[in-house]
Structures are given as C-alpha cells and as structure tokens.
Design a protein around this motif. Structure first.
Motif, short mmCIF file in Angstrom:
data_model
loop_
_atom_site.label_atom_id
_atom_site.label_comp_id
_atom_site.label_asym_id
_atom_site.label_seq_id
_atom_site.Cartn_x
_atom_site.Cartn_y
_atom_site.Cartn_z
N UNK A 99 15.44 -0.77 18.16
CA UNK A 99 15.83 0.20 17.55
C UNK A 99 17.68 -0.48 17.85
N UNK A 100 17.90 -0.64 19.32
CA UNK A 100 19.41 -0.86 19.08
C UNK A 100 20.14 -1.26 17.82
N UNK A 101 19.66 -2.62 18.29
CA UNK A 101 19.83 -3.39 16.69
C UNK A 101 20.36 -2.90 14.92
N UNK A 102 18.61 -1.93 15.12
CA UNK A 102 19.04 -1.14 13.69
C UNK A 102 19.86 -0.38 13.66
N UNK A 103 20.13 0.52 14.70
CA UNK A 103 20.98 1.32 14.82
C UNK A 103 22.70 0.53 14.40
N UNK A 104 22.72 -0.99 15.18
CA UNK A 104 23.85 -1.52 14.86
C UNK A 104 24.54 -1.49 13.53
N UNK A 105 23.16 -2.53 12.89
CA UNK A 105 23.61 -3.55 11.77
C UNK A 105 22.80 -1.91 10.12
N UNK A 147 0.94 -1.32 0.02
CA UNK A 147 0.21 0.41 0.07
C UNK A 147 1.03 0.91 0.14
N UNK A 148 1.96 0.88 0.47
CA UNK A 148 2.72 2.63 0.23
C UNK A 148 3.90 2.08 -1.09
N UNK A 149 3.99 3.37 -1.40
CA UNK A 149 5.00 3.98 -2.66
C UNK A 149 5.87 4.09 -2.14
N UNK A 150 7.15 4.12 -1.67
CA UNK A 150 7.97 5.02 -1.20
C UNK A 150 8.96 5.84 -1.96
N UNK A 151 9.31 6.42 -1.45
CA UNK A 151 10.45 7.81 -2.34
C UNK A 151 11.77 7.53 -2.35
N UNK A 152 12.67 6.66 -1.25
CA UNK A 152 13.66 6.28 -1.18
C UNK A 152 14.26 7.18 -1.35
N UNK A 153 14.13 7.97 -0.21
CA UNK A 153 14.55 9.19 0.29
C UNK A 153 16.22 9.11 0.98
N UNK A 154 16.80 6.92 0.99
CA UNK A 154 17.68 6.35 1.70
C UNK A 154 17.35 5.19 1.55
N UNK A 155 18.42 4.11 0.93
CA UNK A 155 18.30 2.60 0.38
C UNK A 155 18.95 2.48 1.97
N UNK A 156 18.81 1.59 2.19
CA UNK A 156 19.68 1.23 4.09
C UNK A 156 19.32 -0.33 3.74
N UNK A 157 20.24 -1.51 3.81
CA UNK A 157 21.06 -2.37 4.19
C UNK A 157 20.87 -2.53 5.57
N UNK A 158 20.77 -3.89 6.32
CA UNK A 158 21.38 -4.41 7.20
C UNK A 158 22.54 -6.03 7.39
N UNK A 159 22.94 -5.47 7.64
CA UNK A 159 24.13 -6.51 8.05
C UNK A 159 24.90 -6.76 9.37
#
Ligand SMILES: *Cc1c(COP(=O)(O)O)cnc(C)c1O
Length: 368
Positions: free
Chosen positions: A335-341, A279-291
């Motif tokens: 959130x902490x996991x996101x900020x680390x990865x 339902x969401x059309x993103x405008x991709x301000x950022x492209x974020x990978x997680x690893x």
C-alpha cells in the motif's frame, strides 16, 4: 495553453440542466421534501439497475457502510477486514460501530482487494469483510463469496467507486450480502450534493437500514431503536433519477478513454498500467498510472495544463486519526508503495477525443 480538468463536473451537470430545473420546479410545488415519491422511485430504479431486490437510500456513502454494519450487529469486540489501500471512509465506518478495522494488503498484481489475504486475516472475532471495488474495478469475488457463505461472515461491498461495474456479468451491489454506494458529486453516479444507498437481496437488512436512517422509527413517533438522521433528499433523488438513465453511456465513454490510454502507454517502460481481470468489467472511476517518478510526472503534467490527482497520498494506517492502532511506516509496504507511486490522470464522460489525444501525446512526449 489548454487546460484539461481532472473531472469537469460543471460540464457533466450542465448536460442535464433543463431536466434538473424542471424537477426543482415540480418539487417546490409538491410541498413534500423528505422521504417521498422521488426517493421511493429512485430506490426502485437503482435496485433494478443493480439487479437486486432492495435499495435503501441514506445521507452519504460513509453512512451506507456504517448502517449496514450496525444493522448486522457489528460493534465493540468485533473485527472487520478492510483493504489497507482504500479511501479512509471504509475504515471510519468500522470504527464508528466500535469494531476494529483489520487491514489486508492488496494483490501485488491488480492492486485491488486480495481475497486470499482477507481469508488469512480471519480470526474468531471477524464479523464481516468489506471488499472495495477500488478505482471502479470490481474485486474478483468468487473465493470470498464461497468462504463467507460457508463461515457465516458478512460479505459487504464498498461500491462507492463502481456504479454499474460487473463481475462475471453480475452487477456490483449484488455480489455480497449487501453493498454501499456513494453519490458524492465526483462519483460515477453523482448527485449535486451528498447522497448514498445500500443495496441487498436481504429483506431483513433493508428494513433495518430503513429504520436506522430515520431515527430508529418505522411508524412516525414510535422509536424501536436509537437511530440516526441519514436520508437522501427528494431533490437529490430526482437529480439522480435523471443521471441514472444516462449512467451506462457515461461509463462506456470512460471505458473508451481507458482503452485509448492503455493502448498508447503499454510500451512505456517507466509506467505501470492498471490491470483488470477478464472476469471484471470496470467503470473506470479513476485512471491510475504508477511510476517511480510520480512527483516529477505530476509537475510536468501541471506544466502542460493537465490536472492530475493522487488517490491517495497517505494510506489510512499512516493517518494521525489511526495512530491508536500502532502501525508505522513499513506495516503495509505494498500500500505504501502504491501511495508513493500512483497518479490519476483525467478521465470522465464529457472528455472529448481532442482532450484525450492531448493527454496521450503529453505523456508520450514526457522526457523520461
Ligand atoms: C467516496 C467513498 C466513500 C464515502 O462516500 P461519501 O459519500 O463521501 O461518504 C466510501 N468508500 C469509498 C471507496 C469511496 O470512494
């Protein structure tokens, strides 16, 4: 060695140089530099772009959020629900009114705002909820829209990263009671300096923010309330009008790049890709990978000449500025996991196919 900029602002703005220069010349000759024709026209055009009745420009995105909250009467003793995973400005706007930001963890799947979590965090002190369309991905708002409507809680969008994004075909900026935008140079619609705006269908709110941005005054030298000085310059408004006409094209280019990245990396087990709801059309301000090996990947990319960034390295609840709230490591584990990865890789409207292919092949070659 090639260098791939994270976001090539110089190249982006050079595209419009001759139009910018001609606006600057006209402005010098006009003799009128604050709250004039350019601001008025941009406000009309941006309201129409966001499919809402009103747009009121202000000095920056933080002020847009703060003035919305103040206009709704949010202040000491009130609580405002915010994402735990956001840029700190969302929280600062709340604190600057004297209210307390109440953080909620993101959805574990999309990493975007968790509407169910927000509803659970409501108390009898909750005055407003700020949903942040983070990284350009609109929040799935339906549940919140219905709940806030019924319970008289103000639903505010932080759309600083999402100019032009849509949810169920409706543009961000018109999904709640009011929305805040930033025109900081690096945003999808960026000025050549600071800028911000609020959008709304609520004439009371639009009027109130107009008053607050201009010393609390509607008529010169008559002050109804203690206001601020937070206005968009005529010059920035003129620049933004030029760039607004090209915004959809720029956002489409970002989407094409994002699709290429998603196609290329979907088989990589060591990388988690962003998930955007249908339902969401993103405008991709950022492209974020997680690893799990974020820091190693960042160093590898640096070696390939590819600039990356971390959005954001320290979550707001672990910042010294918010020590008063008493949170510590483990308070918001998602959130902490996101900020680390998390690692943001280059994406932008002027990135050519060759540059995109180089980023893709570099990540595919990464000796994981
Ligand atoms: C950029 C940003 C802001 C603040 O905007 P400024 O114009 O820099 O004050 C607020 N919220 C989010 C999510 C942002 O990315």
């Amino acid at each position: 060695m090639k260098t791939i900029e994270f976001l090539d602002l110089k190249k982006i703005n050079q595209t419009y140089r001759s139009q910018f220069c001609s606006e600057l010349n006209d402005l010098v000759d006009s003799g009128w530099y604050i709250l004039g024709e350019q601001v008025e026209k941009f406000e009309e055009e941006f309201a129409s772009y966001c499919q809402v009745d009103y747009c009121v420009t202000v000095g920056n995105g933080l002020d847009a959020l703060r003035l919305i909250l103040l206009a709704y009467g949010v202040g000491p003793g009130d609580e405002v629900i915010v994402p735990s995973n956001t840029y700190i400005a969302t929280w600062l706007a709340v604190s600057q009114t004297g209210a307390v930001p109440i953080p909620v963890e993101p959805s574990p799947n999309s990493y975007n705002f968790n509407c169910q979590g927000a509803i659970k965090a409501i108390t009898n002190k909750t005055k407003a909820i700020i949903a942040v369309h983070l990284y350009g991905h609109p929040v799935e708002m339906a549940l919140l829209q219905e709940f806030c409507n019924k319970n008289q809680i103000f639903l505010i969008e932080d759309a600083a990263q999402a100019h032009g994004a849509t949810y169920k075909e409706v543009r961000v900026g018109g999904l709640g009671n009011s929305a805040a935008f930033s025109f900081y140079p690096g945003k999808n619609l960026g000025a050549l300096g600071d800028g911000g705006a609020i959008t709304t269908n609520d004439i009371y709110l639009a009027d109130k923010v107009k008053e607050l941005r201009n010393y609390g005054s509607k008529v010169k030298y008559v002050n109804n309330v203690k206001g601020f000085n937070s206005r968009l310059d005529e010059l920035q408004a003129a620049f933004l009008r030029i760039k607004l006409r090209d915004l959809d094209r720029c956002n489409r280019r970002r989407s094409v790049i994002a699709e290429k990245y998603i196609d290329a990396f979907s088989q990589l087990e060591h990388i988690t890709l962003p998930i955007v709801h249908k339902d969401c059309n993103s405008v991709w301000h950022l492209f974020t990978l997680q690893t799990h090996k974020r820091d190693a990947l960042a160093i590898y990319m640096e070696g390939k000449g590819i600039k990356t960034m971390i959005h954001y390295p320290i979550p707001p609840h672990l910042q010294e500025a918010y020590s008063e709230l008493g949170y510590s490591i483990g308070s918001f584990p998602i959130s902490e996991k996101i900020h680390k990865e998390i690692l943001s890789i280059p994406i932008g409207p002027t990135m050519g196919d060759e540059e995109v292919d180089y980023v893709v092949s570099s990540i595919l070659d990464y000796p994981n």
